[in-house]
Design a protein around this motif. Structure first.
Motif, PDB file in Angstrom:
ATOM      1  N   ASN A  72       0.815  -1.208   0.000  1.00  0.00           N
ATOM      2  CA  ASN A  72       0.000   0.000   0.000  1.00  0.00           C
ATOM      3  C   ASN A  72       0.855   1.267   0.000  1.00  0.00           C
ATOM      4  O   ASN A  72       0.469   2.277  -0.577  1.00  0.00           O
ATOM      5  N   LEU A  73       2.026   1.206   0.613  1.00  0.00           N
ATOM      6  CA  LEU A  73       2.794   2.451   0.684  1.00  0.00           C
ATOM      7  C   LEU A  73       3.401   2.811  -0.668  1.00  0.00           C
ATOM      8  O   LEU A  73       3.793   3.947  -0.906  1.00  0.00           O
ATOM      9  N   PHE A  74       3.430   1.847  -1.587  1.00  0.00           N
ATOM     10  CA  PHE A  74       3.729   2.212  -2.971  1.00  0.00           C
ATOM     11  C   PHE A  74       2.446   2.354  -3.788  1.00  0.00           C
ATOM     12  O   PHE A  74       2.108   3.433  -4.249  1.00  0.00           O
ATOM     13  N   SER A  75       1.710   1.255  -3.933  1.00  0.00           N
ATOM     14  CA  SER A  75       0.557   1.261  -4.837  1.00  0.00           C
ATOM     15  C   SER A  75      -0.577   2.146  -4.339  1.00  0.00           C
ATOM     16  O   SER A  75      -1.225   2.829  -5.132  1.00  0.00           O
ATOM     17  N   ALA A 193       6.150  -5.450  10.639  1.00  0.00           N
ATOM     18  CA  ALA A 193       4.925  -4.820  10.151  1.00  0.00           C
ATOM     19  C   ALA A 193       4.724  -3.455  10.815  1.00  0.00           C
ATOM     20  O   ALA A 193       4.320  -2.485  10.164  1.00  0.00           O
ATOM     21  N   ILE A 194       5.038  -3.371  12.101  1.00  0.00           N
ATOM     22  CA  ILE A 194       4.917  -2.086  12.801  1.00  0.00           C
ATOM     23  C   ILE A 194       5.902  -1.082  12.206  1.00  0.00           C
ATOM     24  O   ILE A 194       5.569   0.082  11.966  1.00  0.00           O
ATOM     25  N   LEU A 195       7.106  -1.570  11.915  1.00  0.00           N
ATOM     26  CA  LEU A 195       8.108  -0.713  11.284  1.00  0.00           C
ATOM     27  C   LEU A 195       7.602  -0.208   9.919  1.00  0.00           C
ATOM     28  O   LEU A 195       7.730   0.972   9.580  1.00  0.00           O
ATOM     29  N   ALA A 196       7.009  -1.132   9.155  1.00  0.00           N
ATOM     30  CA  ALA A 196       6.470  -0.770   7.841  1.00  0.00           C
ATOM     31  C   ALA A 196       5.350   0.250   7.991  1.00  0.00           C
ATOM     32  O   ALA A 196       5.249   1.210   7.214  1.00  0.00           O
ATOM     33  N   TYR A 243      10.341  -4.234   2.327  1.00  0.00           N
ATOM     34  CA  TYR A 243       9.510  -4.912   3.321  1.00  0.00           C
ATOM     35  C   TYR A 243       8.902  -6.197   2.770  1.00  0.00           C
ATOM     36  O   TYR A 243       8.779  -7.194   3.486  1.00  0.00           O
ATOM     37  N   VAL A 244       8.525  -6.180   1.500  1.00  0.00           N
ATOM     38  CA  VAL A 244       7.949  -7.396   0.913  1.00  0.00           C
ATOM     39  C   VAL A 244       9.021  -8.481   0.820  1.00  0.00           C
ATOM     40  O   VAL A 244       8.744  -9.667   1.029  1.00  0.00           O
ATOM     41  N   GLY A 245      10.272  -8.073   0.554  1.00  0.00           N
ATOM     42  CA  GLY A 245      11.383  -9.031   0.543  1.00  0.00           C
ATOM     43  C   GLY A 245      11.558  -9.694   1.897  1.00  0.00           C
ATOM     44  O   GLY A 245      11.791 -10.909   1.991  1.00  0.00           O
TER      45      GLY A 245
END
Lengths: 385, 257
Positions: A72-75, A193-196, A243-245
Motif C-alpha cells: 500500500n505504501l507504494f501502490s 509490520a509495525i516498522l512498515a 519490506y515485501v522481501g
C-alpha cells in the motif's frame, strides 16, 4: 511572502490550526490510543491462543499484514497498482534460501538474522524493475508488472544450478519446540509490520508522500509543480520492495521450502491488492484492517477448500460483494458515513464547529502593492480569535 | 524587458502544424495576454514553454537562459508555474494538501522528508487561502469543490510557490462574472507585487481589460503584439478572427454606408 498584505495580521499557529482543522477528524489522541490498543492485542494474541493450528494462521496473517502495508505504501499512495510484488517476495525467499545454503547458516535464529539482506536484495531488484515498469501508467503498468513477475518465475525455473529449478530449495527448519515454534516468526513479522506501518505513516506526513498522492491524482500536473515523479515513484517502490522481501524471507524460513511457482506467484499480489482495496486503498488503517480480517479468512478457505481451487471462487464473490457495497473500501466508506451522520447531528442540534472566518468572495479585493510588514516579536492576537 | 523569449518554435502533430515558426516575447512585470482563434497554437505554445511538449525546432529562453526541452519540474524550478485549460486539481486530496504540493520543492530530498504540514508551511498556505477566499474549505476534499472554487484552488496552488511567471490557460472559461472580477483583482494584486503573467483567454473583454500587452497568434505564428488598443485595431487580427471574407463584407458595407 509576497501576498502578506492580503492578511495584515500575523497569525498564531493556533489560529491556523483552528482554520485548517478537519472538524470531523478523530483527535490524534484517540487515534494513537486505538493503534497502541490494536498492537497490544496483536502482541498478546499468540500468548492467549496457544494452539499451534491457530498460531500458524496468525503467523501467515502477520506475513500478509507486513506485505499489505508495504504494498500500500507504494501502490496505495502513488496509484500505481502493482500486481508484480511477488518479484520482491520471491527475491526475498531465494535470498534467504541461498544464503542459508551457501553460508552454511545453522537452522535457527541465524536464519532470521539474514532477513535484512532479503529486504535489501529485493529493494535492489526493485531499481531495474522499477526503471522499466514505471515508464508506463495504469493498465499498461499492471500488465507489465505481471509480465515481469512471470519472467522472474521463468528464470527461477530455468537456472536450476542456482535456484534448484522446479525441485526448489530447502531451508532447514529451526529445531525449536513445536509449542513455541511459531512465536519467533509471529513476533518478527509483527515487529517488521509495525516498522512498515511507521514508515507508511512517516511518508504520509512528509512532502515526499504528498508528492506521491499528487502523482496518484494527476501525475502530469504534479510534474508541472516541481515534483520529480520518476524518482518519487522509484523510491516508494524500493521501500515497498524492501519490506515485501523481508516477508518473503520469513515465509521461506517458516515453510522451509522455496519453489518458483510459489515464490513468484500471481496470487500473492491479488491477495495484497484485495486486502488493500477492501480495507481502503491509500489509507493508513485500510491495509491493516484488510489483512487482519481477510488474511485469516484466506487461510481458512485454503485449509477447508484447498484441495480444489473452489476457495478462490468464494473469495472472488466476497470481493465483488464488498466492491458493490463499499466501493472505496471499508475505511473511507465508514469514515464518510460517520462524517455525514455527525454533520446531520450538528445541524439538528445547532452545535458543532463554528464556521471560522477566512475571507469570502464578498470581502473586498486585496489592495495594491504595499510594503510587507516586518515580523513583530509579539504575535498580534486577532479579535475574537 | 522581455522575460520569456520564444524563438522560431515549430511543433507538428501528424499533419497538423500546431506551431509553425512562432516567435514572440512576454515582458517582465506585465500581464501579457495571448489570444488567437481556436487552433491557433496557444495551448501548444504553453506546453512547449512549460516543458510538456518538446518542440520540433526553435528555442525558449527565460531571463536569457535557454530552457528548451527541460522537463516540467525543471521548468517549474526556473520560476514558471502554469494552470491548465481544463482545470486540474488533485481531487482526492484536501484543499490544504493541494496547496502544499507546490510549496517548497527546492530543498532537495532531505527537505522532502520533512513534514508538509509544519507550522511555517501552513501559515503560508493560510495566507494564500485567505487571498483566494478558500480558507473555510481548507479541510475539504478538493474534488468536492465547485468548478469556480477549483479554478481558484488551481491558481492558489501555483501562487504559493511564488513563481516569477504565472501562465494561465483560459482562466475565465466557465467562470461566472463575479468570480471573474474576483480573479482579475487577484491577478492584478499579484502583478502589483512583481509577478509576471501570461494569460491565454477567449473572453476579449477580460483580456483587453486586464492585460498590459497582447500577443495574437494565428495558424501557429505570432501575427501581432502591442497594447490592447493597438491590437484591437490591427487589420491582421480582425482578419484572423473573422476571416478575409467577413472583412471584405465589412469593407463593402462600410463603402455602402
Amino acid at each position: 511572502m509576497a501576498v502578506i498584505q492580503a492578511t495584515p495580521e500575523l497569525l498564531r499557529p493556533s489560529d491556523i490550526d483552528h482554520a485548517f482543522r478537519d472538524p470531523y477528524a478523530l483527535s490524534s489522541r484517540t487515534r494513537g490510543i486505538s493503534w497502541v490498543g490494536l498492537f497490544a492485542i496483536l502482541a498478546a494474541f499468540p500468548l492467549v491462543f496457544t494452539n499451534p493450528a491457530v498460531t500458524s494462521v496468525a503467523v501467515f496473517t502477520m506475513f500478509f499484514l507486513l506485505a499489505t502495508v508495504a504494498w500500500n505504501l507504494f501502490s496505495g499512495y502513488s496509484g500505481y497498482i502493482s500486481i508484480g510484488h511477488a518479484v520482491y517476495y520471491g527475491l526475498g525467499q531465494y535470498t534467504v534460501a541461498l544464503l542459508v545454503l551457501h553460508l552454511h547458516i545453522a537452522a535457527g535464529a541465524g536464519e532470521l538474522g539474514v532477513l535484512p539482506l532479503a529486504g535489501l536484495v529485493a529493494a535492489a531488484g526493485a531499481v531495474p524493475v522499477g526503471l522499466l515498469v514505471l515508464r508506463v501508467r495504469r493498465h499498461t503498468f499492471i500488465v507489465l508488472t505481471i509480465a515481469v513477475m512471470f519472467i522472474f518465475q521463468l528464470l527461477a525455473f530455468n537456472f536450476p544450478s542456482i535456484t534448484g529449478g522446479s525441485t526448489g530449495l530447502n531451508v532447514p527448519p529451526p529445531a525449536w519446540s513445536p509449542y513455541s515454534y511459531n512465536l519467533p516468526f509471529y513476533y518478527v513479522a509483527l515487529g517488521t509490520a509495525i516498522l512498515a506501518l511507521l514508515t507508511s505513516w512517516g511518508i504520509r506526513r512528509s512532502k515526499f508522500g504528498l508528492g506521491l498522492l499528487a502523482i496518484r491524482d494527476d501525475e502530469d500536473r504534479a510534474k508541472g509543480l516541481g515534483i520529480k515523479v520518476t524518482r518519487a515513484k522509484l523510491i516508494a517502490l524500493v521501500i515497498s520492495a524492501f519490506y515485501v522481501g523481508i516477508a518473503g524471507g520469513l515465509y521461506a524460513v517458516f515453510v522451509g521450502q522455496v519453489f518458483p511457482q510459489f515464490a513468484f506467484t500471481p496470487f500473492y499480489d491479488l491477495y495484497l491488492a484485495v486486502f488493500s482495496f477492501v480495507g481502503g486503498l491509500g489509507t493508513l488503517a485500510g491495509p491493516v484492517l484488510g489483512a487482519l480480517v481477510l488474511g485469516p479468512l484466506q487461510q481458512y478457505f485454503e485449509i477447508q477448500f484447498g484441495a480444489t481451487t473452489l476457495y478462490l471462487i468464494i473469495y472472488g464473490v466476497l470481493f465483488i460483494l464488498i466492491l458493490l457495497l463499499l466501493p472505496r473500501g471499508v475505511v473511507p466508506s465508514i469514515s464518510d458515513r460517520y462524517r455525514s451522520m455527525l454533520a446531520a447531528h450538528w445541524r439538528k442540534t445547532g452545535r458543532g464547529p463554528a464556521t471560522q472566518g477566512g475571507s469570502s468572495l464578498s470581502q473586498g479585493p486585496a489592495t495594491g502593492p504595499a510594503p510587507a510588514p516586518a515580523m513583530p516579536a509579539e504575535p498580534i492576537v486577532r479579535e475574537g480569535a | 524587458m522581455s522575460l520569456i523569449e520564444v524563438q522560431d518554435i515549430a511543433k507538428a502533430y501528424g499533419g497538423i502544424r500546431a506551431l509553425d515558426g512562432c516567435t514572440m516575447t512576454f515582458e517582465s512585470g506585465k500581464i501579457n495576454g495571448l489570444i488567437g482563434p481556436n487552433g491557433s497554437g496557444k495551448t501548444t505554445l504553453f506546453n512547449v514553454v512549460t516543458g510538456y511538449e518538446r518542440p520540433d525546432r526553435g528555442q525558449v529562453a527565460v531571463n536569457g537562459e535557454g530552457i528548451t526541452g527541460l522537463s516540467p519540474d525543471k521548468v517549474f524550478g526556473r520560476g514558471l508555474g502554469r494552470t491548465f485549460q481544463l482545470t486540474r486539481i488533485f481531487p482526492r486530496m484536501t484543499v490544504v494538501e493541494n496547496l502544499h504540493v507546490a510549496a517548497q520543492r527546492a530543498g532537495g530530498f532531505r527537505s522532502e522528508l520533512s513534514r508538509w504540514s509544519s507550522t511555517e508551511e501552513r501559515s503560508k498556505s493560510k495566507e494564500v487561502l485567505d487571498f483566494v477566499g478558500l480558507t473555510r474549505l481548507a479541510a475539504e476534499l478538493a474534488g468536492n469543490l465547485s468548478y469556480g472554487q477549483q479554478k481558484l484552488l488551481e491558481f492558489a496552488g501555483i501562487m504559493i510557490a511564488e513563481p516569477q511567471v504565472i501562465l494561465l490557460d483560459e482562466p475565465a472559461g466557465g467562470v461566472n462574472p463575479t468570480l471573474l472580477t474576483h480573479l482579475a483583482t487577484r491577478i492584478q494584486a499579484l502583478n502589483g507585487q512583481g509577478t509576471t503573467f501570461v494569460v491565454v483567454e477567449h473572453d476579449m473583454e477580460f483580456v483587453m481589460g486586464l492585460c498590459h500587452r497582447v500577443c495574437v497568434m494565428h495558424q501557429g505564428r505570432a501575427i501581432c503584439a502591442g497594447d490592447p488598443e493597438t491590437v484591437r485595431a490591427d487589420p491582421m487580427v480582425l482578419e484572423a478572427y473573422l476571416g478575409t471574407d467577413m472583412r471584405e463584407i465589412d469593407d463593402a458595407e462600410a463603402e455602402v454606408v
